[in-house]
Design a protein around this motif. Sequence first.
Motif, PDB file in Angstrom:
ATOM      1  N   LEU A 138       0.822  -1.199   0.000  1.00 42.67           N
ATOM      2  CA  LEU A 138       0.000   0.000   0.000  1.00 42.67           C
ATOM      3  C   LEU A 138       0.856   1.249   0.000  1.00 42.67           C
ATOM      4  N   VAL A 139       1.935   1.251   0.799  1.00 40.26           N
ATOM      5  CA  VAL A 139       2.823   2.396   0.848  1.00 40.26           C
ATOM      6  C   VAL A 139       3.497   2.605  -0.506  1.00 40.26           C
ATOM      7  N   ASN A 195       0.422   3.765  -2.443  1.00 40.68           N
ATOM      8  CA  ASN A 195      -0.196   4.766  -1.587  1.00 40.68           C
ATOM      9  C   ASN A 195      -1.441   5.452  -2.127  1.00 40.68           C
ATOM     10  N   PRO A 196      -2.517   4.692  -2.454  1.00 40.65           N
ATOM     11  CA  PRO A 196      -3.742   5.373  -2.870  1.00 40.65           C
ATOM     12  C   PRO A 196      -4.467   5.956  -1.667  1.00 40.65           C
ATOM     13  N   ASN A 197      -4.835   7.225  -1.725  1.00 41.80           N
ATOM     14  CA  ASN A 197      -5.474   7.859  -0.581  1.00 41.80           C
ATOM     15  C   ASN A 197      -6.192   9.122  -1.019  1.00 41.80           C
ATOM     16  N   LEU A 226       0.741  11.962   2.599  1.00 42.51           N
ATOM     17  CA  LEU A 226       1.484  11.579   1.411  1.00 42.51           C
ATOM     18  C   LEU A 226       2.960  11.416   1.733  1.00 42.51           C
ATOM     19  N   ASP A 227       3.608  10.541   0.996  1.00 35.60           N
ATOM     20  CA  ASP A 227       5.057  10.404   1.091  1.00 35.60           C
ATOM     21  C   ASP A 227       5.670  11.644   0.442  1.00 35.60           C
ATOM     22  N   PRO A 228       6.393  12.464   1.185  1.00 38.13           N
ATOM     23  CA  PRO A 228       6.896  13.731   0.627  1.00 38.13           C
ATOM     24  C   PRO A 228       7.931  13.545  -0.478  1.00 38.13           C
ATOM     25  N   ASN A 229       8.498  12.360  -0.579  1.00 41.25           N
ATOM     26  CA  ASN A 229       9.533  12.110  -1.587  1.00 41.25           C
ATOM     27  C   ASN A 229       8.996  11.458  -2.848  1.00 41.25           C
ATOM     28  N   THR A 254       8.141  -1.482  -9.222  1.00 38.56           N
ATOM     29  CA  THR A 254       8.976  -2.690  -9.253  1.00 38.56           C
ATOM     30  C   THR A 254      10.311  -2.419  -9.930  1.00 38.56           C
ATOM     31  N   VAL A 255      10.294  -1.744 -11.054  1.00 38.98           N
ATOM     32  CA  VAL A 255      11.512  -1.519 -11.840  1.00 38.98           C
ATOM     33  C   VAL A 255      12.433  -0.493 -11.199  1.00 38.98           C
ATOM     34  N   THR A 256      11.851   0.599 -10.686  1.00 36.92           N
ATOM     35  CA  THR A 256      12.686   1.694 -10.176  1.00 36.92           C
ATOM     36  C   THR A 256      12.877   1.658  -8.663  1.00 36.92           C
ATOM     37  N   GLY A 257      11.980   0.967  -7.957  1.00 40.90           N
ATOM     38  CA  GLY A 257      12.037   0.970  -6.507  1.00 40.90           C
ATOM     39  C   GLY A 257      11.474   2.240  -5.889  1.00 40.90           C
ATOM     40  N   LYS A 258      10.930   3.117  -6.713  1.00 45.71           N
ATOM     41  CA  LYS A 258      10.387   4.387  -6.218  1.00 45.71           C
ATOM     42  C   LYS A 258       8.885   4.273  -5.953  1.00 45.71           C
ATOM     43  N   LYS A 259       8.423   5.053  -4.996  1.00 45.49           N
ATOM     44  CA  LYS A 259       7.014   5.022  -4.624  1.00 45.49           C
ATOM     45  C   LYS A 259       6.225   6.077  -5.407  1.00 45.49           C
ATOM     46  N   LEU A 260       4.922   5.916  -5.382  1.00 51.41           N
ATOM     47  CA  LEU A 260       4.005   6.882  -5.982  1.00 51.41           C
ATOM     48  C   LEU A 260       2.885   7.179  -4.994  1.00 51.41           C
ATOM     49  N   ASN A 261       2.444   8.432  -4.935  1.00 56.96           N
ATOM     50  CA  ASN A 261       1.232   8.793  -4.220  1.00 56.96           C
ATOM     51  C   ASN A 261       0.100   8.885  -5.234  1.00 56.96           C
ATOM     52  N   ILE A 262      -0.933   8.093  -5.039  1.00 60.73           N
ATOM     53  CA  ILE A 262      -2.052   8.081  -5.969  1.00 60.73           C
ATOM     54  C   ILE A 262      -3.274   8.688  -5.291  1.00 60.73           C
ATOM     55  N   ILE A 263      -3.753   9.818  -5.813  1.00 58.82           N
ATOM     56  CA  ILE A 263      -4.932  10.481  -5.256  1.00 58.82           C
ATOM     57  C   ILE A 263      -6.118  10.187  -6.161  1.00 58.82           C
TER      58      ILE A 263
END
Length: 429
Positions: free
Chosen positions: A20-21, A24-26, A31-34, A59-68
């Motif tokens: 989920l993190v 991160n749909p919310n 939100l994750d500031p980064n 998966t590919v980049t290892g980076k997170k996304l905040n989805i609104i």
Amino acid sequence: MKKSLVLLTLLVVIVAAVALVACNPNDGENLDPNAVTIMGKETDLNKPYMTEIFEHYTTVTGKKLNIIKVEDNKFEDAAVARMADPAKAPDILLHFNNADLSRFNVAENFEYLTDAEWVSDLTDSAATYCRDAAGNILGLPFWESSVSGCYYNKKLFDEYGLVAATNQNEFRNLLNQLKEVVDVPLLWPAEDCTWMPQFALDPIFADDPTLLDKLNANQIKYADIPAVKRMINWIHTADNSNWFGNAALNTGWDDMAGQLASGKAAMVFIWDTWFYTDFSGVTYTKDDFALMPIFMNTLSDGSGTYEGGNLNMMMVNKNSTKKKDALAFLNFCAQPENYNVAFKGIATVSVFKQEVSNVQSHMVTDMQASINALERPSTASIKIIGYSADDVMAAINKLLRGECSVDECIAQMDSARIARAKALGAAGF
């Protein structure tokens, strides 16, 4: 044994929380500031190719996304409010190049992407859709390019000896035959869907650009256009004749698949990709459906039309502190090795020149000659100044509730359109 089960349950909860993190749909809080923040309509962001590209990126980049995710009928107002607040504005906004986009100051709020490397990989039609009047590319069209028409249950038709219509009179007769054998001859999800009237308005203005120019100069109104009155009269007749069944006002997006899959409803005005992204059935499957034109009585010769694709664009907030990361995300989405993962098996006309994993709907290919002859570009929602699908449907729903006449419905459509045009400072208003 119980201890092992508890540990396993705990592990599942932890894994689910981590997942989920990662995406991160919310509702925009915590939100994750980064992470890059992406905002769009709930149903848009839930499309399988969208969730696939988000997961693939993580998966590919290892980076997170905040989805609104915003409820569809609240999205436009919510997006305008967030873009006006630098502390809450998303890094990427999903939006169509339609009249509602005029509510934003695009030049001040969004990055022009005309020089992006991926522009050369867009098909000509996709690139054209994403340009403004000055030729600027406004966003990455990461979306389905579908054909909208009247999709009908061919298997059910065969069971009752019915055939597809080829003109307005045949369509009326077909609806009357269908109401004797099904609950809902034509599914009209009035509760929260707003695209249907657009299909009828498109040919009016696509076929007569001078009419569009006069409307946009405030020289004429909808009320002065006979085809608009024919459309609203048709909708009124359809409702009174039970062609929409008896619960159109209480039928919405979430009800569509079930009613069509069960055979409760026989037809719907929709696009082919929906059958591959939002529809599943047992009694009837997507393979049981076929395509005919849309008939809403706007053309005086009784012919029908199809609508060409609308494309959701990923638009980058030019004032974002994470603009560089947002542009990098778009570049990721625009790589063939990534968009072919997202669109694998999706029924859509290619948006990218190297898009090869998608499939073409049999419903469309079977009617290609008819589509070539009768298709109109999406016009109403893009080119009518002050157009709002929500406003149009609100007026029509008032008519369906018996709260106004046909003429009063059209007057409300005009009033809402003119008010929005004035708010935009459009010349002539």
